[in-house]
Design a protein around this motif. Sequence first.
Motif, mmCIF file in Angstrom:
data_model
loop_
_atom_site.group_PDB
_atom_site.id
_atom_site.type_symbol
_atom_site.label_atom_id
_atom_site.label_comp_id
_atom_site.label_asym_id
_atom_site.label_seq_id
_atom_site.Cartn_x
_atom_site.Cartn_y
_atom_site.Cartn_z
ATOM 1 N N LYS A 1 3.553 12.371 -3.698
ATOM 2 C CA LYS A 1 2.806 11.012 -3.748
ATOM 3 C C LYS A 1 3.430 9.942 -3.080
ATOM 4 O O LYS A 1 2.868 8.653 -2.818
ATOM 5 N N LEU A 2 4.500 10.142 -2.313
ATOM 6 C CA LEU A 2 5.231 9.025 -1.504
ATOM 7 C C LEU A 2 5.286 9.506 -0.096
ATOM 8 O O LEU A 2 5.266 10.673 0.257
ATOM 9 N N SER A 3 5.379 8.666 0.819
ATOM 10 C CA SER A 3 5.657 8.909 2.200
ATOM 11 C C SER A 3 6.951 8.153 2.360
ATOM 12 O O SER A 3 7.350 7.119 2.299
ATOM 13 N N PHE A 4 7.596 8.915 3.467
ATOM 14 C CA PHE A 4 8.932 8.608 3.894
ATOM 15 C C PHE A 4 9.088 8.472 5.313
ATOM 16 O O PHE A 4 8.800 9.448 6.211
ATOM 17 N N TYR A 5 9.543 7.276 5.857
ATOM 18 C CA TYR A 5 9.675 7.072 7.514
ATOM 19 C C TYR A 5 10.789 6.436 7.801
ATOM 20 O O TYR A 5 11.720 5.988 6.925
ATOM 21 N N GLY A 6 10.995 6.184 9.103
ATOM 22 C CA GLY A 6 12.461 5.322 9.508
ATOM 23 C C GLY A 6 13.755 6.168 9.590
ATOM 24 O O GLY A 6 14.501 5.718 10.283
ATOM 25 N N ALA A 7 13.839 7.367 8.939
ATOM 26 C CA ALA A 7 14.890 8.106 8.735
ATOM 27 C C ALA A 7 14.625 9.468 8.248
ATOM 28 O O ALA A 7 13.610 9.573 7.540
ATOM 29 N N ASP A 8 15.540 10.362 8.399
ATOM 30 C CA ASP A 8 15.471 11.712 7.802
ATOM 31 C C ASP A 8 16.238 11.381 6.389
ATOM 32 O O ASP A 8 17.146 11.062 6.284
ATOM 33 N N SER B 1 12.515 4.106 4.983
ATOM 34 C CA SER B 1 11.587 3.418 4.442
ATOM 35 C C SER B 1 10.618 4.460 3.403
ATOM 36 O O SER B 1 10.290 5.546 3.658
ATOM 37 N N VAL B 2 10.294 3.937 2.226
ATOM 38 C CA VAL B 2 9.424 4.563 1.211
ATOM 39 C C VAL B 2 8.197 3.778 1.202
ATOM 40 O O VAL B 2 8.133 2.619 0.997
ATOM 41 N N TRP B 3 7.154 4.372 1.304
ATOM 42 C CA TRP B 3 5.733 3.840 1.464
ATOM 43 C C TRP B 3 4.858 4.565 0.243
ATOM 44 O O TRP B 3 5.048 5.799 0.177
ATOM 45 N N CYS B 4 3.949 3.886 -0.366
ATOM 46 C CA CYS B 4 3.134 4.288 -1.282
ATOM 47 C C CYS B 4 2.009 3.214 -1.776
ATOM 48 O O CYS B 4 2.391 2.142 -1.145
ATOM 49 N N TRP B 5 0.810 3.727 -2.240
ATOM 50 C CA TRP B 5 0.163 2.828 -2.840
ATOM 51 C C TRP B 5 -0.018 3.037 -4.331
ATOM 52 O O TRP B 5 0.288 4.042 -5.014
ATOM 53 N N THR B 6 -0.446 1.979 -4.924
ATOM 54 C CA THR B 6 -0.517 1.907 -6.421
ATOM 55 C C THR B 6 -1.462 1.014 -6.812
ATOM 56 O O THR B 6 -2.056 0.228 -5.913
ATOM 57 N N ASP B 7 -2.172 1.078 -7.861
ATOM 58 C CA ASP B 7 -3.422 0.362 -8.140
ATOM 59 C C ASP B 7 -3.089 -0.481 -9.516
ATOM 60 O O ASP B 7 -4.202 -1.335 -9.924
ATOM 61 N N GLY B 8 -1.861 -0.623 -10.201
ATOM 62 C CA GLY B 8 -1.811 -1.304 -11.449
ATOM 63 C C GLY B 8 -1.222 -2.641 -11.355
ATOM 64 O O GLY B 8 -0.911 -3.028 -10.105
ATOM 65 N N THR B 9 -0.389 -3.339 -12.161
ATOM 66 C CA THR B 9 0.138 -4.598 -12.430
ATOM 67 C C THR B 9 1.446 -4.446 -12.427
ATOM 68 O O THR B 9 2.178 -5.327 -12.351
ATOM 69 N N ALA B 10 2.031 -3.295 -12.760
ATOM 70 C CA ALA B 10 3.593 -3.134 -12.869
ATOM 71 C C ALA B 10 4.022 -1.761 -12.162
ATOM 72 O O ALA B 10 3.547 -0.977 -12.032
ATOM 73 N N VAL B 11 4.958 -2.160 -11.448
ATOM 74 C CA VAL B 11 5.697 -1.085 -10.488
ATOM 75 C C VAL B 11 7.136 -1.321 -10.778
ATOM 76 O O VAL B 11 7.665 -2.360 -10.578
ATOM 77 N N GLU B 12 7.882 -0.268 -10.783
ATOM 78 C CA GLU B 12 9.386 -0.154 -10.921
ATOM 79 C C GLU B 12 9.755 0.828 -9.490
ATOM 80 O O GLU B 12 9.524 1.675 -9.427
ATOM 81 N N PHE B 13 10.521 0.196 -8.721
ATOM 82 C CA PHE B 13 11.681 0.760 -7.855
ATOM 83 C C PHE B 13 12.902 1.396 -8.326
ATOM 84 O O PHE B 13 13.467 0.441 -8.740
ATOM 85 N N ILE B 14 13.154 2.720 -8.235
ATOM 86 C CA ILE B 14 14.258 3.110 -8.959
ATOM 87 C C ILE B 14 15.231 3.661 -7.952
ATOM 88 O O ILE B 14 15.021 4.649 -7.243
ATOM 89 N N TYR C 1 0.988 6.815 1.217
ATOM 90 C CA TYR C 1 0.664 6.238 2.556
ATOM 91 C C TYR C 1 0.304 7.049 3.724
ATOM 92 O O TYR C 1 1.176 7.994 4.085
ATOM 93 N N ARG C 2 -0.971 7.453 4.186
ATOM 94 C CA ARG C 2 -1.158 8.434 5.149
ATOM 95 C C ARG C 2 -1.896 7.917 6.475
ATOM 96 O O ARG C 2 -3.059 8.054 6.694
ATOM 97 N N PRO C 3 -1.219 7.078 7.337
ATOM 98 C CA PRO C 3 -1.777 6.380 8.452
ATOM 99 C C PRO C 3 -2.265 7.457 9.381
ATOM 100 O O PRO C 3 -1.674 8.508 9.716
ATOM 101 N N THR C 4 -3.127 7.057 10.270
ATOM 102 C CA THR C 4 -3.738 7.682 11.155
ATOM 103 C C THR C 4 -2.739 7.273 12.438
ATOM 104 O O THR C 4 -2.246 6.178 12.303
ATOM 105 N N ASP C 5 -2.597 8.259 13.411
ATOM 106 C CA ASP C 5 -1.760 7.977 14.567
ATOM 107 C C ASP C 5 -0.420 7.601 14.192
ATOM 108 O O ASP C 5 0.240 6.636 14.738
ATOM 109 N N VAL C 6 0.355 8.325 13.179
ATOM 110 C CA VAL C 6 1.692 8.181 13.206
ATOM 111 C C VAL C 6 2.371 8.199 14.343
ATOM 112 O O VAL C 6 2.271 9.243 14.923
ATOM 113 N N THR C 7 3.050 7.383 14.646
ATOM 114 C CA THR C 7 3.975 7.343 15.844
ATOM 115 C C THR C 7 5.521 7.277 15.338
ATOM 116 O O THR C 7 5.925 6.483 14.531
ATOM 117 N N ARG C 8 6.473 8.280 16.130
ATOM 118 C CA ARG C 8 7.639 8.172 15.917
ATOM 119 C C ARG C 8 8.342 7.817 17.139
ATOM 120 O O ARG C 8 8.334 8.615 18.326
#
Length: 405
Positions: A84-91, A118-131, A202-209
């Motif tokens: 459910k999460l996407s990871f970029y910017g480093a291994d 970087s940790v990327w994701c979408w959410t749709d609620g009013t409360a989010v916690e990063f742990i 998060y699944r962007p098109t044309d992900v570049t590295r």
Amino acid sequence: MTIRDKAARGMAGSVLAGLTTPGAGYGDQVARAAAEPNSRDNVLKRAFGRGRMIATMASPPTVGSIASSSAISGSNQASWNSTKLSFYGADWQQVGANSRSSPKTQTDGSGMTGVTGSVWCWTDGTAVEFIASFSQIRIYCSEDGGPVQLVSTVTGGAANGAAQYIPITCADRRPRLWRFDCNVSTQFYGIKVGVLDTIWPYRPTDVTRCILMGDSFGEGSGATHAQDGYVVQLGHILGITDMRSSSLGGTGLIKTNGARVKYRDRCATDVIAYSPTWVIIQGTQNDNAYAAADLQAEFTALVAQLRAGISGVRISFLSVWNTTGTFPSSASTNNAALVATATALGCDTIDWSDYITGTGRVGATTGDGNADYYVGTDSTHPSTAGHLYRAVRLADQVRLLSQAW
């Protein structure tokens, strides 16, 4: 190709003032491949059109105080390795036997400070916690489908392995895109939302590295936080989702620094293993003591290694940096030799040797140039403002350069 941002005139494919077409062989192969809509070059150019400098949200979600436990009832958590999460910017690698992960350090694990994952994701609620267990996290968000904007830089955590919760409260229920930037000391546990809410990747098109091979400049030395370094900022401005740095202070094409190895000796593990679209080789004054011919031979070997390991990779040489308006003679000689070699090999060459004017620095201004603002207190590394300045000018040059790709 060689380009300076002062030579900003001409049509794609023409010879600009200060811009020369690549030599035969590999450069021609890249040019033929560029005709394909999904070629590496065209993917890069589409990304360049999406990037922007990071802005601060006018009315951001509210970030609460760091807590030792969750304030969200129920259980709806995407863990450190969730799809459910996407990871970029480093291994990212698992930490020990526990359920958490960290951005991976480079090659020798000798304490590189500039790694930002970087940790990327979408959410749709009013409360989010990063742990996470962390010392500092930077939070970005988009509420309108556009580029993410800065919400907050959270400091004061304890990078001791224990889970800490950063509570975020949103004004209303709607899809939001999140980006959480973590430095190398972060141990990430997961992201939690309400039981009625949703997390999706998060699944962007044309992900570049893009991977930059550099020294302490590429680590972000002199900046307030790793996320303020010019490599991370360049990724934002150029729209490169997966911008990475293989940078170790005190190293160069030939120069090593204790356990920190030279560029070519970490190329296989830091760069080729991740098959980037684009590799930037940053010049450095750490190599000032070496003969130009030796540096040219090492650069040629590095380019050959990259091309053998990554089919169709675009390689750019970023010239030796300067910290005052006067360029040391050894650096100038070596820089000219490396620019000539890079051009002959069909690499792009970007010159940033004239970015700094004057002789001052932050804390010891002289009033004779922009070094008063952009050179840090150690008289060598960029200040936080200097890292952003370099990233903005580099992005400008790269966009012009890409017209001829």
